[in-house]
Design an enzyme around this catalytic site. Structure first.
Site, PDB file in Angstrom:
ATOM      1  N   ASP A  97       0.843  -1.196   0.000  1.00  0.00           N
ATOM      2  CA  ASP A  97       0.000   0.000   0.000  1.00  0.00           C
ATOM      3  C   ASP A  97       0.875   1.242   0.000  1.00  0.00           C
ATOM      4  OD1 ASP A  97      -2.191   1.627   0.086  1.00  0.00           O
ATOM      5  OD2 ASP A  97      -2.512   1.419   2.243  1.00  0.00           O
ATOM      6  N   CYS A 119      -8.564  -1.432  -5.551  1.00  0.00           N
ATOM      7  CA  CYS A 119      -7.598  -1.764  -4.508  1.00  0.00           C
ATOM      8  C   CYS A 119      -8.303  -1.517  -3.188  1.00  0.00           C
ATOM      9  CB  CYS A 119      -6.317  -0.962  -4.669  1.00  0.00           C
ATOM     10  SG  CYS A 119      -6.543   0.814  -4.888  1.00  0.00           S
ATOM     11  N   SER A 120      -7.720  -0.730  -2.310  1.00  0.00           N
ATOM     12  CA  SER A 120      -8.412  -0.403  -1.064  1.00  0.00           C
ATOM     13  C   SER A 120      -9.234   0.865  -1.224  1.00  0.00           C
ATOM     14  CB  SER A 120      -7.406  -0.242   0.082  1.00  0.00           C
ATOM     15  OG  SER A 120      -8.059   0.098   1.286  1.00  0.00           O
ATOM     16  N   ALA A 121      -8.567   1.951  -1.648  1.00  0.00           N
ATOM     17  CA  ALA A 121      -9.275   3.214  -1.873  1.00  0.00           C
ATOM     18  C   ALA A 121      -9.753   3.348  -3.308  1.00  0.00           C
ATOM     19  CB  ALA A 121      -8.374   4.397  -1.516  1.00  0.00           C
ATOM     20  N   GLY A 122      -9.161   2.593  -4.211  1.00  0.00           N
ATOM     21  CA  GLY A 122      -9.567   2.676  -5.607  1.00  0.00           C
ATOM     22  C   GLY A 122      -8.985   3.856  -6.336  1.00  0.00           C
ATOM     23  N   CYS A 123      -7.774   4.289  -5.948  1.00  0.00           N
ATOM     24  CA  CYS A 123      -7.185   5.444  -6.632  1.00  0.00           C
ATOM     25  C   CYS A 123      -5.705   5.247  -6.950  1.00  0.00           C
ATOM     26  CB  CYS A 123      -7.395   6.726  -5.814  1.00  0.00           C
ATOM     27  SG  CYS A 123      -6.832   6.610  -4.111  1.00  0.00           S
ATOM     28  N   GLY A 124      -4.876   4.830  -5.994  1.00  0.00           N
ATOM     29  CA  GLY A 124      -3.439   4.764  -6.218  1.00  0.00           C
ATOM     30  C   GLY A 124      -3.030   3.632  -7.139  1.00  0.00           C
ATOM     31  N   ARG A 125      -3.070   2.407  -6.619  1.00  0.00           N
ATOM     32  CA  ARG A 125      -2.707   1.244  -7.429  1.00  0.00           C
ATOM     33  C   ARG A 125      -3.684   1.039  -8.587  1.00  0.00           C
ATOM     34  NH1 ARG A 125      -1.928  -2.552  -2.133  1.00  0.00           N
ATOM     35  NH2 ARG A 125      -3.480  -1.086  -1.326  1.00  0.00           N
ATOM     36  N   GLN A 136      -1.456   7.630  -6.710  1.00  0.00           N
ATOM     37  CA  GLN A 136      -1.517   8.404  -5.475  1.00  0.00           C
ATOM     38  C   GLN A 136      -0.169   8.850  -4.948  1.00  0.00           C
ATOM     39  OE1 GLN A 136      -3.637   6.316  -2.410  1.00  0.00           O
ATOM     40  NE2 GLN A 136      -4.460   8.179  -1.513  1.00  0.00           N
TER      41      GLN A 136
END
EC number: 3.1.3.48
Length: 775
Positions: free
Chosen positions: A199, A231-237, A278
């Site tokens: 992350d 992913c978790s937030a749906g923005c970085g990866r 991100q």
């Protein structure tokens, strides 16, 4: 331009971006800071609103409260279920090469949004699901498990039933075949679960990422239905995978545009999904992965006999760097970093940071030979995050060089007075200078520079004014002879005098910038005999701004400066005393002293009190030799007399050979024994406790005169105080008005305190065993 040439230019550009600039940063960090700046602008100016995600009924459906879907591109659910009839899910469409809905970027499902997740999968006929996180990371749950494990019984999220038919383990990821059933209808879909992507970080190798994306496109080559990536937030990866796959599709179609730029690609994605890509590391990963794809494509072109395309079209890295420099000249210079009085948790740092816009930097001056005093280039030996090394730039003769004092005074100004003639004249060089310290965290600084802050920077003094009823309403003008300050010992007083001179210069520059006066040129390096402490003059309602003096830096009339009449307004008294103090400072000569290069971002109280810097005065206990004090009786509204103290010079008490005041010299008292205490009178106790009566306006003057005569002082005629170097000339025809009488009495450093007159005289001070002649 043909595809081969475009691919080669991009590869060379990525290689050039890896080289650090003059600040030790590569171009990846510079570009990513620009992306963050734009995202902050979108959020603060509501360019892309997120009103639906902010609704009360939808707040609990967001995994992170600051990652909300944009309204214009959010995924709307129309499939109704008995338990869920809302159209909201934290997901956005991202356009692809062939259509506006090629990807669905969404957060990892929560326990209360798993049904919404499957509603979206079913409604939009999703076949491929890419999961770029683990179920648990760093001890925290990043995603609810919405699928059954292989070999286990199917799980039901009414009205959906999911079963795992197959699971294939690959390097760093898994491929699962899931069967989704809804209302007697079943669909087969595939989940690509990447498990080795940390992350807010990047994996050690991105070969498995490219392998997963390549295999994903074998399962679905078209963009008729979207691919769900989360992913978790749906923005970085999630954003990194979308950017790589989008570019790969362009490459396969031979549609890489001539002006292809990853920065523009991710900037466009960030207008569709919040904070896509991100971190700076993820931004660099996208560049490197795309460059590797382009290299493999070039090898394919060469294998197929396209070598003739590459003949004569070689572009070296040096040529690429020169082209990047030409691009820098077209972009605006960076803005100086702003400070804020109150730090906010979370993404507030994004709002404070200014965009590190590319700009050509003039050549750096080489350090001068070592001298007796440290110079600007040798103050900090290490250039790191908390000790940035200042850099001097070479200015052309026709330009006005940047004033170090004025540039940093502007950055530390809590009132934000940045629109002045100085900024317009020296904008380019000042902004370059500010750009080099942009990485210093706010309110953080090297602890090695704490020490005695009064010796490092000037402070504005907040003076508590007496009540208007105490000030004599019939006060008359008094004359003060502002002679040159006499310094007995250069090594003891040079630091204080230079600090006073530079404090007046900083205040004068602030006043001149408001009046749009002409700025005299300043050399790049200060001569050694003109160096002094760089001070930051903060102007507030309690700190009067001095009137600009003549260009030669001296008062128009050094020997006869008439004081203004003391008004009944409390602030006016403080302003006049500050005005007198500034005139004395202005007449002091500049002496040799080390140059203290103080970073305004390290100032402990530059923005803590709304323009007042007196916090450091009270925190740092030091000996302050004052040359001006005003004592007035208290009114019934105050419990103790107010005593105004304006520090003119700062000296340590332990320094040998400190000049004594005139009172001590007249009394023939040695340095070891303090002067005898005056005899106590009943009126000295009455002043601190009893209300003021009208007939006391003249009585305290008489009593005070008697006390001073007992110490060898005179209240009329000419006085000469060697400690402060101030000549006071009392008007002969002026009545003895005690409240506005400015007695120039210089006390020894050990006797000066910040408490009231009544508290100081309540109990006699002195040694625990006083000599017999004292009693």
């Amino acid at each position: 331009m043909e595809q081969v040439e475009i691919l080669r230019r991009f590869i060379q550009r990525v290689q050039a971006m890896k080289s650090p600039d003059h600040n030790g940063e590569d171009n990846f960090a510079r570009d990513f800071m620009r992306l963050r700046r734009l995202s902050t602008k979108y959020r603060t100016e509501k360019i892309y609103p997120t009103a639906t995600g902010e609704k009360e009924e939808n707040v609990k459906k967001n995994r992170y409260k600051d990652i909300l879907p944009f309204d214009h591109s959010r995924v709307k659910l129309t499939l109704k279920t008995p338990s869920q009839d809302s159209d909201y899910i934290n997901a956005n469409f991202i356009k692809g090469v062939y259509g506006p809905k090629a990807y669905v970027a969404t957060q990892g499902p929560l326990a209360n949004t798993v049904i919404d997740f499957w509603r979206m999968i079913w409604e939009y006929n999703v076949v491929i699901i890419v999961m770029a996180c683990r179920e648990f990371e760093m001890g925290r749950k990043k995603c609810e498990r919405y699928w059954p494990l292989y070999g286990e019984d199917p799980i039901t999220f009414a009205p959906f039933k999911i079963s795992c038919e197959n699971e294939q383990a690959r390097t760093d990821y898994f491929i699962r075949t899931l069967l989704l059933e809804f209302q007697n209808e079943s669909r087969r879909l595939y989940q690509f679960h990447y498990v080795n992507w940390p992350d807010h970080d990047v994996p050690s190798s991105f070969d498995s990422i490219l392998d997963m994306i390549s295999l994903m496109r074998k399962y679905q080559e078209h963009e008729d239905v979207p691919i769900c990536i989360h992913c978790s937030a749906g923005c970085g990866r999630t954003g990194a995978i979308c950017a790589i796959d989008y570019t790969w599709n362009l490459l396969k179609a031979g549609k890489i545009p001539e002006e292809f730029n990853v920065f523009n690609l991710i900037q466009e994605m960030r207008t569709q999904r919040h904070s896509a890509v991100q971190t700076k590391e993820q931004y660099e990963l996208v560049h490197r992965a795309i460059a590797q794809l382009f290299e493999k494509q070039l090898q394919l072109y060469e294998i197929h006999g396209a070598q003739k395309i590459a003949d004569g079209n070689e572009i070296t890295t040096g040529t690429m760097v020169s082209s990047i420099d030409s691009e820098k000249q077209d972009s605006p210079p960076p803005k100086p970093p702003r400070t804020r009085s109150c730090l906010v948790e979370g993404d507030a740092k994004e709002e404070i940071l200014q965009p590190p816009e590319p700009h050509p930097v003039p050549p750096i001056l080489t350090p001068s030979p070592p001298s007796a005093f440290p110079t600007v280039t040798t103050v900090w030996q290490d250039s790191d995050r908390y000790h940035p090394k200042p850099v001097l730039h070479m200015a052309s003769p026709e330009q006005h060089p940047a004033d170090l004092n004025r540039s940093y005074d502007k950055s530390a100004d809590p009132m934000g007075k940045s629109e002045s003639a100085i900024e317009h004249i020296d904008k380019k060089l000042e902004r370059n200078l500010s750009f080099e310290i942009k990485k210093v965290p706010l309110q953080e600084g090297p602890k090695s520079f704490d020490g005695n802050t009064l010796l490092n920077r000037g402070h504005a003094i907040k003076i508590k004014s007496a009540s208007s009823s105490v000030v004599d309403r019939t006060s008359k003008p008094q004359e003060l002879s502002a002679g040159a300050l006499k310094v007995d010992d250069v090594s003891q007083n040079s630091c204080a005098d230079c600090s006073a001179a530079h404090s007046h210069r900083a205040a004068e520059s602030s006043e001149e910038s408001q009046s749009n006066s002409h700025t005299p040129p300043r050399p790049d390096c200060l001569p050694l005999d003109k160096k002094g402490h760089v001070t930051w003059s903060l102007h507030g309602p309690e700190n009067a701004t001095p009137v600009p003096d003549s260009p030669d830096g001296k008062s128009p009339d050094n020997h006869s400066q008439t004081l203004k009449t003391v008004s009944s307004t409390p602030n006016s008294t403080a302003e006049e005393e500050a005005h007198d103090l500034t005139e004395h400072h202005n007449s002091s000569p500049l002496l040799k002293a080390p140059l203290s290069f103080t970073n305004p971002l390290h100032s402990d109280d530059s923005d803590s009190d709304g323009g007042s810097s007196d916090g450091a005065v009270t925190r740092n206990k030091t000996s302050i030799s004052t040359a001006s004090a005003t004592v007035s009786p208290a009114s019934s509204a105050e419990s103790a007399c107010t005593r105004r103290v304006l520090p003119m010079s700062i000296a340590r008490q332990e320094v040998a050979g400190t000049p004594h005041s005139g009172a001590e010299k007249d009394a023939d008292v040695s340095e070891e024994s303090p002067p005898p205490l005056p005899e106590r009178t009943p009126e000295s106790f009455v002043l601190a406790d009893m209300p003021v009566r009208p007939e006391w306006h003249e009585l305290p003057n008489q009593e005070w005169s008697e006390q001073r005569e007992s110490e060898g002082l005179t209240t009329s005629g000419n006085e000469k105080h060697d400690a402060g170097g101030i000549h006071t000339e009392a008007s002969a025809d002026s009545p003895p008005a005690f409240s506005d009488k400015k007695d120039q009495i210089t006390k020894s450093p050990a006797e000066v305190t910040d408490i009231g007159f009544g508290n100081r005289c309540g109990k006699p001070k002195g040694p625990r065993e006083p000599p017999s002649e004292w009693t």
